[in-house]
Design a protein around this motif. Structure first.
Motif, PDB file in Angstrom:
ATOM      1  N   SER A 161       0.771  -1.172  -0.258  1.00 28.86           N
ATOM      2  CA  SER A 161       0.082  -0.019  -0.090  1.00 28.86           C
ATOM      3  C   SER A 161       0.925   1.280  -0.149  1.00 28.86           C
ATOM      4  O   SER A 161       0.521   2.235   0.115  1.00 28.86           O
ATOM      5  CB  SER A 161      -1.109   0.099   1.376  1.00 28.86           C
ATOM      6  OG  SER A 161      -0.138  -0.041   2.269  1.00 28.86           O
ATOM      7  N   ILE A 179       0.792  -8.159  -4.417  1.00 29.63           N
ATOM      8  CA  ILE A 179      -0.455  -7.462  -5.307  1.00 29.63           C
ATOM      9  C   ILE A 179      -1.722  -7.953  -5.052  1.00 29.63           C
ATOM     10  O   ILE A 179      -1.598  -9.160  -5.420  1.00 29.63           O
ATOM     11  CB  ILE A 179       0.067  -7.198  -6.737  1.00 29.63           C
ATOM     12  CG1 ILE A 179       1.366  -6.396  -6.810  1.00 29.63           C
ATOM     13  CG2 ILE A 179      -1.253  -6.058  -7.408  1.00 29.63           C
ATOM     14  CD1 ILE A 179       1.533  -5.061  -6.446  1.00 29.63           C
ATOM     15  N   VAL A 183      -5.456  -3.791  -6.989  1.00 22.37           N
ATOM     16  CA  VAL A 183      -5.123  -3.214  -8.239  1.00 22.37           C
ATOM     17  C   VAL A 183      -6.132  -3.193  -9.317  1.00 22.37           C
ATOM     18  O   VAL A 183      -5.903  -2.299 -10.233  1.00 22.37           O
ATOM     19  CB  VAL A 183      -3.906  -4.087  -8.869  1.00 22.37           C
ATOM     20  CG1 VAL A 183      -4.533  -5.584  -9.285  1.00 22.37           C
ATOM     21  CG2 VAL A 183      -3.187  -3.384  -9.616  1.00 22.37           C
ATOM     22  N   LEU A 191      -1.159   2.280  -6.527  1.00 21.78           N
ATOM     23  CA  LEU A 191      -0.684   0.954  -6.580  1.00 21.78           C
ATOM     24  C   LEU A 191      -0.377   0.681  -8.115  1.00 21.78           C
ATOM     25  O   LEU A 191       0.500  -0.056  -8.517  1.00 21.78           O
ATOM     26  CB  LEU A 191      -1.836  -0.158  -6.096  1.00 21.78           C
ATOM     27  CG  LEU A 191      -1.303  -1.504  -6.060  1.00 21.78           C
ATOM     28  CD1 LEU A 191      -0.276  -1.782  -5.503  1.00 21.78           C
ATOM     29  CD2 LEU A 191      -2.660  -2.485  -5.675  1.00 21.78           C
TER      30      LEU A 191
END
Length: 265
Positions: A161, A179, A183, A191
């Protein structure tokens, strides 16, 4: 799920109570539909035993054991020894985690308690030569400082983050960037920049299920096959073939976790 992908979910919580009614059926279904591996990460003391039950029952599930910062006050000398014993007695425990710092919630244990427990679990990883699964929420500076104090320990900053600059600091220490479905969210501009800048060789994909399901399933209970949406989004951002993304992130996971035998795409 489209079977074009072979998914390894690098961070999940199938020990969570929300899976109590259909856990076994769901896990079996995931494996049959293209999920080749799952790393189940404990968070509380209670979840360590549940994680061990899962990895003993399912061949394709591995485990990480540790105490999450929200539960840092559960960590005692006796439980520290117990965690070490669990690691030594089960070869499918391949990481220490989920550990780290969480300054977001005021109800969490004090920052000093969190930092002490984080350091002690980093020491376990150092002693056992295992990678770590790091939770960092609103604590980038302190997290980085503790990571730097254990230079031989590597791992992943899960559910990343932070900024591009923070990501580069983590990469310099040999860490990977985790991830999640975030996303795919419309407001995930920061991001998206991280994914764009971080080399594909340093990215991992994860659900953190049952939390943070990606679009178009946002708000639903998350599960490992939803990683296909994360792979598709990373491919779009980096302008590369999604199958190549899938191959890379699986290779990255096995390299970090020191797992030598696995099935390629």
């Amino acid at each position: 799920m489209d079977k074009k992908y072979k998914i390894f979910d690098s961070h999940a919580h199938y020990d969570d109570d929300v899976f109590n009614e259909d856990r076994d059926g769901l896990i079996k279904e995931l494996n049959e539909s293209g999920v080749i591996g799952i790393l189940n990460c404990s968070s509380s003391y209670k979840s360590i035993a549940k994680t061990c039950e899962l990895i003993n029952k399912w061949d394709f599930i591995y485990g990480a054991v540790g105490i999450h910062p929200e539960n840092a006050d559960e960590f005692t000398d006796e439980r520290e020894l117990e965690i070490c014993k669990v690691i030594k007695n089960n070869i499918k425990i391949i990481a220490v985690g989920e550990i780290g710092l969480d300054y977001y919630w005021d109800k969490n244990p004090s920052r000093e308690i969190q930092k002490d427990v984080f350091r002690r679990q980093m020491k376990i990883a150092e002693n056992e030569n295992l990678p770590v699964i790091i939770h960092d929420r609103d604590a980038h500076g302190d997290t980085l400082e503790i990571m730097k104090s254990f230079p031989t320990v590597k791992g992943v900053v899960h559910c990343f983050s932070g900024s591009v600059e923070f990501a580069k600091e983590c990469l310099n220490l040999g860490y990977y960037i985790g991830i999640t479905g975030v996303v795919t969210f419309k407001n995930a501009k920061k991001l998206l920049e991280v994914v764009k800048e971080v080399p594909i060789e340093k990215l991992l994909v994860e659900t953190d299920c049952p939390y943070m399901a990606p679009e178009p399933n946002r708000g639903k209970r998350n599960k490992s096959d939803y990683i296909e949406y994360i792979i598709d989004r990373i491919a779009l951002i980096k302008e590369i073939d999604p199958i190549q993304v899938n191959i890379h992130v699986n290779d990255n996971f096995y390299r970090l976790m020191q797992l030598e035998k696995y099935s390629r795409i």
